[in-house]
Design a protein around this motif. Structure first.
Motif, PDB file in Angstrom:
ATOM      1  N   VAL A 119       0.832  -1.209   0.000  1.00  0.00           N
ATOM      2  CA  VAL A 119       0.000   0.000   0.000  1.00  0.00           C
ATOM      3  C   VAL A 119       0.864   1.255   0.000  1.00  0.00           C
ATOM      4  N   PHE A 120       2.117   1.148   0.456  1.00  0.00           N
ATOM      5  CA  PHE A 120       2.984   2.316   0.538  1.00  0.00           C
ATOM      6  C   PHE A 120       3.775   2.563  -0.740  1.00  0.00           C
ATOM      7  N   GLU A 121       3.548   1.758  -1.762  1.00  0.00           N
ATOM      8  CA  GLU A 121       4.162   1.952  -3.068  1.00  0.00           C
ATOM      9  C   GLU A 121       3.167   2.622  -4.008  1.00  0.00           C
ATOM     10  N   PRO A 122       3.621   3.165  -5.143  1.00  0.00           N
ATOM     11  CA  PRO A 122       2.684   3.728  -6.116  1.00  0.00           C
ATOM     12  C   PRO A 122       1.670   2.675  -6.564  1.00  0.00           C
ATOM     13  N   GLY A 127      -6.274   8.299  -5.739  1.00  0.00           N
ATOM     14  CA  GLY A 127      -7.202   9.413  -5.666  1.00  0.00           C
ATOM     15  C   GLY A 127      -8.482   9.197  -6.443  1.00  0.00           C
ATOM     16  N   ARG A 128      -8.717   7.950  -6.934  1.00  0.00           N
ATOM     17  CA  ARG A 128      -9.913   7.691  -7.746  1.00  0.00           C
ATOM     18  C   ARG A 128     -10.717   6.480  -7.272  1.00  0.00           C
ATOM     19  N   TRP A 129     -10.306   5.823  -6.213  1.00  0.00           N
ATOM     20  CA  TRP A 129     -11.034   4.647  -5.746  1.00  0.00           C
ATOM     21  C   TRP A 129     -12.312   5.055  -5.028  1.00  0.00           C
ATOM     22  N   GLY A 130     -13.410   4.377  -5.376  1.00  0.00           N
ATOM     23  CA  GLY A 130     -14.684   4.655  -4.705  1.00  0.00           C
ATOM     24  C   GLY A 130     -14.726   4.102  -3.298  1.00  0.00           C
ATOM     25  N   THR A 131     -14.091   2.946  -3.097  1.00  0.00           N
ATOM     26  CA  THR A 131     -14.046   2.299  -1.782  1.00  0.00           C
ATOM     27  C   THR A 131     -12.683   1.656  -1.594  1.00  0.00           C
ATOM     28  N   PRO A 145      -0.853   3.557  12.492  1.00  0.00           N
ATOM     29  CA  PRO A 145      -2.194   3.837  11.967  1.00  0.00           C
ATOM     30  C   PRO A 145      -2.320   5.203  11.308  1.00  0.00           C
ATOM     31  N   CYS A 146      -1.634   6.209  11.851  1.00  0.00           N
ATOM     32  CA  CYS A 146      -1.726   7.549  11.262  1.00  0.00           C
ATOM     33  C   CYS A 146      -1.189   7.540   9.833  1.00  0.00           C
ATOM     34  N   HIS A 147      -0.044   6.906   9.631  1.00  0.00           N
ATOM     35  CA  HIS A 147       0.555   6.819   8.301  1.00  0.00           C
ATOM     36  C   HIS A 147      -0.343   6.034   7.351  1.00  0.00           C
ATOM     37  N   LEU A 148      -0.864   4.902   7.808  1.00  0.00           N
ATOM     38  CA  LEU A 148      -1.713   4.072   6.962  1.00  0.00           C
ATOM     39  C   LEU A 148      -2.990   4.799   6.565  1.00  0.00           C
ATOM     40  N   LEU A 149      -3.618   5.483   7.500  1.00  0.00           N
ATOM     41  CA  LEU A 149      -4.872   6.165   7.182  1.00  0.00           C
ATOM     42  C   LEU A 149      -4.642   7.390   6.311  1.00  0.00           C
ATOM     43  N   ARG A 150      -3.518   8.055   6.489  1.00  0.00           N
ATOM     44  CA  ARG A 150      -3.189   9.148   5.571  1.00  0.00           C
ATOM     45  C   ARG A 150      -3.027   8.608   4.150  1.00  0.00           C
ATOM     46  N   ARG A 151      -2.348   7.477   4.033  1.00  0.00           N
ATOM     47  CA  ARG A 151      -2.170   6.859   2.716  1.00  0.00           C
ATOM     48  C   ARG A 151      -3.507   6.416   2.130  1.00  0.00           C
ATOM     49  N   THR A 152      -4.375   5.855   2.960  1.00  0.00           N
ATOM     50  CA  THR A 152      -5.692   5.431   2.502  1.00  0.00           C
ATOM     51  C   THR A 152      -6.493   6.615   1.976  1.00  0.00           C
ATOM     52  N   ALA A 153      -6.440   7.741   2.680  1.00  0.00           N
ATOM     53  CA  ALA A 153      -7.160   8.932   2.223  1.00  0.00           C
ATOM     54  C   ALA A 153      -6.640   9.399   0.870  1.00  0.00           C
ATOM     55  N   GLU A 154      -5.339   9.259   0.626  1.00  0.00           N
ATOM     56  CA  GLU A 154      -4.776   9.634  -0.670  1.00  0.00           C
ATOM     57  C   GLU A 154      -5.300   8.747  -1.791  1.00  0.00           C
ATOM     58  N   GLY A 207     -10.294   8.092  15.868  1.00  0.00           N
ATOM     59  CA  GLY A 207      -9.425   9.179  16.282  1.00  0.00           C
ATOM     60  C   GLY A 207      -8.270   9.391  15.327  1.00  0.00           C
ATOM     61  N   TYR A 208      -7.671   8.302  14.841  1.00  0.00           N
ATOM     62  CA  TYR A 208      -6.579   8.427  13.890  1.00  0.00           C
ATOM     63  C   TYR A 208      -7.073   8.910  12.525  1.00  0.00           C
ATOM     64  N   ALA A 209      -8.297   8.569  12.153  1.00  0.00           N
ATOM     65  CA  ALA A 209      -8.811   8.895  10.824  1.00  0.00           C
ATOM     66  C   ALA A 209      -9.221  10.360  10.685  1.00  0.00           C
ATOM     67  N   ARG A 210      -9.690  10.947  11.768  1.00  0.00           N
ATOM     68  CA  ARG A 210     -10.283  12.290  11.699  1.00  0.00           C
ATOM     69  C   ARG A 210      -9.343  13.341  11.104  1.00  0.00           C
ATOM     70  N   PRO A 211      -8.060  13.391  11.470  1.00  0.00           N
ATOM     71  CA  PRO A 211      -7.191  14.432  10.902  1.00  0.00           C
ATOM     72  C   PRO A 211      -6.962  14.298   9.398  1.00  0.00           C
ATOM     73  N   HIS A 212      -7.322  13.162   8.822  1.00  0.00           N
ATOM     74  CA  HIS A 212      -7.109  12.945   7.396  1.00  0.00           C
ATOM     75  C   HIS A 212      -8.391  13.106   6.585  1.00  0.00           C
ATOM     76  N   GLY A 213      -9.368  13.786   7.177  1.00  0.00           N
ATOM     77  CA  GLY A 213     -10.597  14.089   6.457  1.00  0.00           C
ATOM     78  C   GLY A 213     -11.513  12.901   6.278  1.00  0.00           C
ATOM     79  N   LEU A 214     -11.398  11.894   7.147  1.00  0.00           N
ATOM     80  CA  LEU A 214     -12.249  10.709   7.078  1.00  0.00           C
ATOM     81  C   LEU A 214     -13.282  10.799   8.194  1.00  0.00           C
TER      82      LEU A 214
END
Length: 269
Positions: A119-122, A127-131, A145-154, A207-214
């Protein structure tokens, strides 16, 4: 072997913290369809991994999550591919990613589409996944978790959904673990170095997700498993697209096999 066409799986080296999932204990469990397999904490505590359920078909709890999926779906840490296959059967475009070659191969045999990728690679379609799915404990990937959820939001499109499975307990734990199949004793090889992992209950994940707009959409339980869905804000800014990222977004559809009954990305590799 690494494929070169749009219907070939790309085999990339795993992120260092995920490398143990590409090793024999996990690969053997997936190929055999059963455990025993555990995550062993450095203090000796064992977390059983439900290999038999992962290698079976999607169950009622899985389907409670899949019914909520919107648009094209990315399954992070897809394992042997039951969710990708079930989504394809329901008419969704779905792509699994996993650092384990055995996981990718099994997903493809089920008729799903998968890439050997961290998940941490290109990734295609950033930015186009629906889910995006993080189930079967995969909120623990990387131990941060913070890093993973930031990546998920991207990875999500604006307004896209993250569906995550959380620990049934109210827990926020970051640990170092080893994969253990119960055979690392006597003359067997020494176990691999510990790697970081995390276990999160629902309140910790939110709590970890909120700062990443989730933002929370729903929380539910099914067959003793806990889930949450979160929607990415439509106005969240992500990092600027590089040419590679823009190209991967443009070819999101090309990562799916044209003929899921026979033309799999790893055919002939």
């Amino acid at each position: 072997m690494t494929g070169t066409g749009p219907d070939r799986a790309v085999l990339a080296p795993p992120h260092p913290d995920l490398a143990p999932w590409g090793t024999d204990p996990y690969a053997n469990a997936l190929r055999n369809g059963h455990g025993p397999l555990f995550l062993r904490r450095t203090d000796g505590w064992l977390l059983p991994l439900d290999v038999e359920r992962w290698c079976a078909g999607a169950d009622a709890a899985d389907l409670s999550a899949l019914r909520r999926c919107e648009g094209p779906v990315l399954d992070i840490g897809c394992g042997p591919g039951r969710l990708v296959a079930a989504l394809a059967a329901r008419g969704h475009r779905a792509l699994g990613i996993d650092v384990s070659e055995a996981a990718v191969e099994r997903t493809l045999r089920l008729g799903g589409s998968a890439l050997r990728r961290s998940v941490f690679e290109p990734l295609p379609g950033e930015g186009r996944w629906g889910t995006v799915l993080l189930v079967d404990g995969n909120v623990g990937i990387g131990g941060d978790p913070c890093h993973l959820l930031r990546r998920t939001a991207e990875l999500l499109a604006p307004g896209g959904l993250l569906i995550a499975e959380t620990a049934p307990q109210d827990i926020d734990e970051r640990v170092r673990v080893q994969l253990d199949d119960g055979r690392s004793c006597g003359s067997d090889p020494a176990p691999a170095d510990p790697f970081p992992w995390a276990r999160l209950g629902t309140s910790a994940l939110l709590g970890y997700a909120r700062p990443h707009g989730l933002r929370t959409v729903d929380q539910w339980e099914a067959d003793g498993r806990s889930f949450v869905s979160l929607r990415r804000a439509r106005s969240v800014r992500t990092t600027s697209q590089t040419p590679d990222t823009a190209n991967s977004a443009a070819v999101i559809s090309s990562q799916f096999p044209r003929n899921t009954s026979g033309d799999s990305p790893l055919a002939g590799s």
